[in-house]
Write a protein that holds these residues in place. Structure first.
Motif, PDB file in Angstrom:
ATOM      1  N   LEU A 202     101.410  17.962  -2.245  1.00  0.00           N
ATOM      2  CA  LEU A 202     101.344  16.551  -1.883  1.00  0.00           C
ATOM      3  C   LEU A 202     100.616  15.736  -2.947  1.00  0.00           C
ATOM      4  O   LEU A 202     101.014  14.608  -3.254  1.00  0.00           O
ATOM      5  N   ILE A 203      99.577  16.298  -3.527  1.00  0.00           N
ATOM      6  CA  ILE A 203      98.858  15.602  -4.610  1.00  0.00           C
ATOM      7  C   ILE A 203      99.789  15.413  -5.810  1.00  0.00           C
ATOM      8  O   ILE A 203      99.800  14.356  -6.449  1.00  0.00           O
ATOM      9  N   THR A 204     100.593  16.427  -6.099  1.00  0.00           N
ATOM     10  CA  THR A 204     101.549  16.321  -7.202  1.00  0.00           C
ATOM     11  C   THR A 204     102.564  15.219  -6.930  1.00  0.00           C
ATOM     12  O   THR A 204     102.854  14.396  -7.807  1.00  0.00           O
ATOM     13  N   PHE A 205     103.110  15.167  -5.707  1.00  0.00           N
ATOM     14  CA  PHE A 205     104.016  14.081  -5.337  1.00  0.00           C
ATOM     15  C   PHE A 205     103.321  12.731  -5.520  1.00  0.00           C
ATOM     16  O   PHE A 205     103.906  11.803  -6.076  1.00  0.00           O
ATOM     17  N   LYS A 206     102.089  12.634  -5.050  1.00  0.00           N
ATOM     18  CA  LYS A 206     101.353  11.367  -5.161  1.00  0.00           C
ATOM     19  C   LYS A 206     101.165  10.978  -6.625  1.00  0.00           C
ATOM     20  O   LYS A 206     101.423   9.838  -7.015  1.00  0.00           O
ATOM     21  N   ASN A 207     100.742  11.933  -7.442  1.00  0.00           N
ATOM     22  CA  ASN A 207     100.498  11.641  -8.855  1.00  0.00           C
ATOM     23  C   ASN A 207     101.770  11.228  -9.582  1.00  0.00           C
ATOM     24  O   ASN A 207     101.716  10.442 -10.529  1.00  0.00           O
ATOM     25  N   ASP A 208     102.904  11.731  -9.148  1.00  0.00           N
ATOM     26  CA  ASP A 208     104.178  11.358  -9.769  1.00  0.00           C
ATOM     27  C   ASP A 208     104.521   9.889  -9.540  1.00  0.00           C
ATOM     28  O   ASP A 208     105.290   9.302 -10.316  1.00  0.00           O
ATOM     29  N   LEU A 209     103.959   9.293  -8.509  1.00  0.00           N
ATOM     30  CA  LEU A 209     104.240   7.880  -8.222  1.00  0.00           C
ATOM     31  C   LEU A 209     103.830   6.973  -9.382  1.00  0.00           C
ATOM     32  O   LEU A 209     104.435   5.918  -9.586  1.00  0.00           O
ATOM     33  N   ILE A 210     102.842   7.372 -10.139  1.00  0.00           N
ATOM     34  CA  ILE A 210     102.348   6.566 -11.263  1.00  0.00           C
ATOM     35  C   ILE A 210     103.459   6.323 -12.280  1.00  0.00           C
ATOM     36  O   ILE A 210     103.481   5.295 -12.950  1.00  0.00           O
ATOM     37  N   ASN A 211     104.405   7.258 -12.374  1.00  0.00           N
ATOM     38  CA  ASN A 211     105.447   7.185 -13.397  1.00  0.00           C
ATOM     39  C   ASN A 211     106.563   6.191 -13.099  1.00  0.00           C
ATOM     40  O   ASN A 211     107.387   5.926 -13.963  1.00  0.00           O
ATOM     41  N   TYR A 212     106.617   5.654 -11.884  1.00  0.00           N
ATOM     42  CA  TYR A 212     107.740   4.807 -11.499  1.00  0.00           C
ATOM     43  C   TYR A 212     107.368   3.326 -11.535  1.00  0.00           C
ATOM     44  O   TYR A 212     106.302   2.923 -11.067  1.00  0.00           O
ATOM     45  N   SER A 213     108.295   2.521 -12.048  1.00  0.00           N
ATOM     46  CA  SER A 213     108.138   1.072 -11.956  1.00  0.00           C
ATOM     47  C   SER A 213     108.584   0.636 -10.564  1.00  0.00           C
ATOM     48  O   SER A 213     109.206   1.406  -9.823  1.00  0.00           O
ATOM     49  N   LYS A 214     108.307  -0.606 -10.219  1.00  0.00           N
ATOM     50  CA  LYS A 214     108.741  -1.163  -8.935  1.00  0.00           C
ATOM     51  C   LYS A 214     110.259  -1.069  -8.803  1.00  0.00           C
ATOM     52  O   LYS A 214     110.783  -0.685  -7.752  1.00  0.00           O
ATOM     53  N   GLU A 215     110.961  -1.377  -9.879  1.00  0.00           N
ATOM     54  CA  GLU A 215     112.417  -1.340  -9.866  1.00  0.00           C
ATOM     55  C   GLU A 215     112.921   0.097  -9.667  1.00  0.00           C
ATOM     56  O   GLU A 215     113.891   0.331  -8.941  1.00  0.00           O
ATOM     57  N   GLN A 216     112.283   1.052 -10.330  1.00  0.00           N
ATOM     58  CA  GLN A 216     112.690   2.442 -10.196  1.00  0.00           C
ATOM     59  C   GLN A 216     112.454   2.955  -8.775  1.00  0.00           C
ATOM     60  O   GLN A 216     113.272   3.698  -8.235  1.00  0.00           O
ATOM     61  N   LEU A 217     111.330   2.561  -8.158  1.00  0.00           N
ATOM     62  CA  LEU A 217     111.039   2.989  -6.792  1.00  0.00           C
ATOM     63  C   LEU A 217     112.086   2.489  -5.808  1.00  0.00           C
ATOM     64  O   LEU A 217     112.405   3.169  -4.842  1.00  0.00           O
ATOM     65  N   ARG A 218     112.604   1.312  -6.048  1.00  0.00           N
ATOM     66  CA  ARG A 218     113.518   0.681  -5.085  1.00  0.00           C
ATOM     67  C   ARG A 218     114.990   0.839  -5.443  1.00  0.00           C
ATOM     68  O   ARG A 218     115.864   0.400  -4.690  1.00  0.00           O
ATOM     69  N   ASN A 219     115.288   1.445  -6.587  1.00  0.00           N
ATOM     70  CA  ASN A 219     116.661   1.595  -7.055  1.00  0.00           C
ATOM     71  C   ASN A 219     117.485   2.475  -6.115  1.00  0.00           C
ATOM     72  O   ASN A 219     117.130   3.620  -5.830  1.00  0.00           O
ATOM     73  N   ILE A 220     118.579   1.911  -5.632  1.00  0.00           N
ATOM     74  CA  ILE A 220     119.540   2.661  -4.825  1.00  0.00           C
ATOM     75  C   ILE A 220     120.789   2.803  -5.693  1.00  0.00           C
ATOM     76  O   ILE A 220     121.465   1.812  -5.988  1.00  0.00           O
ATOM     77  N   SER A 221     121.079   4.029  -6.108  1.00  0.00           N
ATOM     78  CA  SER A 221     122.152   4.269  -7.073  1.00  0.00           C
ATOM     79  C   SER A 221     123.546   4.043  -6.492  1.00  0.00           C
ATOM     80  O   SER A 221     124.451   3.640  -7.201  1.00  0.00           O
ATOM     81  N   GLU A 222     123.699   4.332  -5.211  1.00  0.00           N
ATOM     82  CA  GLU A 222     124.982   4.108  -4.542  1.00  0.00           C
ATOM     83  C   GLU A 222     124.748   4.087  -3.035  1.00  0.00           C
ATOM     84  O   GLU A 222     123.733   4.563  -2.546  1.00  0.00           O
ATOM     85  N   GLU A 223     125.718   3.542  -2.318  1.00  0.00           N
ATOM     86  CA  GLU A 223     125.606   3.455  -0.868  1.00  0.00           C
ATOM     87  C   GLU A 223     125.447   4.849  -0.270  1.00  0.00           C
ATOM     88  O   GLU A 223     126.133   5.793  -0.657  1.00  0.00           O
ATOM     89  N   GLY A 224     124.499   4.968   0.664  1.00  0.00           N
ATOM     90  CA  GLY A 224     124.252   6.244   1.328  1.00  0.00           C
ATOM     91  C   GLY A 224     123.232   7.119   0.622  1.00  0.00           C
ATOM     92  O   GLY A 224     122.876   8.184   1.128  1.00  0.00           O
ATOM     93  N   VAL A 225     122.765   6.695  -0.548  1.00  0.00           N
ATOM     94  CA  VAL A 225     121.741   7.451  -1.286  1.00  0.00           C
ATOM     95  C   VAL A 225     120.439   6.654  -1.224  1.00  0.00           C
ATOM     96  O   VAL A 225     120.433   5.444  -1.446  1.00  0.00           O
ATOM     97  N   TRP A 226     119.359   7.340  -0.904  1.00  0.00           N
ATOM     98  CA  TRP A 226     118.062   6.666  -0.824  1.00  0.00           C
ATOM     99  C   TRP A 226     117.511   6.370  -2.204  1.00  0.00           C
ATOM    100  O   TRP A 226     117.855   7.018  -3.187  1.00  0.00           O
ATOM    101  N   SER A 227     116.569   5.431  -2.214  1.00  0.00           N
ATOM    102  CA  SER A 227     115.754   5.206  -3.411  1.00  0.00           C
ATOM    103  C   SER A 227     114.604   6.217  -3.387  1.00  0.00           C
ATOM    104  O   SER A 227     114.346   6.874  -2.369  1.00  0.00           O
TER     105      SER A 227
END
Length: 165
Positions: free
Chosen positions: A7-32
């Protein structure tokens, strides 16, 4: 890797994403990526709520797991397949949290998991709460399910990251 370190590793990985990357939905039915994190956090708290319910029960349940639940725990994790919930349980997760919000929510989850780490083994294993797909689980099983669920989403995380590079 322990579940808390995962869980700490998942949390630390959040630092690498921009706001746009966090919210990017690549196609319908796929989560960001943000939706995947929201899903993981919400479900982990549900599992820990059920674990805490086991801690307060005063009844022994001899009811067991479903066949899928038995397989899940004997294998130590989910099968390497995408699992789609029934439509009524499959509403899209939140996609509006900021990186800071997700980090804070992950911190709260890590703190809650850490709090119970040394206590969960002392909860009566006959005290159980039913999971809709896995059957009757005791506190330790609910606790372990948090890490299993995060590990199950590692492949999804890698896939979603490939869309934002």
């Amino acid at each position: 890797m322990s579940d808390i370190i995962l869980l700490i590793t998942f949390k630390n990985d959040l630092i690498n994403y921009s706001k746009e990357q966090l919210r990017n939905i690549s196609e319908e039915g796929v989560w960001s990526i943000g939706q995947m994190y929201d899903h993981l956090i919400v479900v982990a708290h549900e599992y820990l709520d059920n674990m805490e319910s086991c801690a307060t029960l005063n009844e022994d349940y001899s009811l067991g797991k479903t066949q899928f639940g038995e397989q899940l725990f004997s294998n130590g994790g989910f099968p390497p397949i995408k699992i789609r919930l029934p439509e009524e349980l499959n509403s899209p997760p939140n996609n509006s949290d900021s990186k800071e919000d997700l980090i804070s929510r992950m911190d709260q989850l890590i703190q809650r998991l850490s709090h119970w780490e040394s206590k969960v083994d002392d909860i009566n294993p006959k005290n159980k709460v039913e999971h809709g797909g896995f059957g009757w689980l005791n506190a330790k099983e609910w606790y372990v399910l948090v890490g299993m669920h995060f590990r199950h989403h590692l492949r999804q995380k890698e896939e979603l990251e490939s869309y934002i590079v």
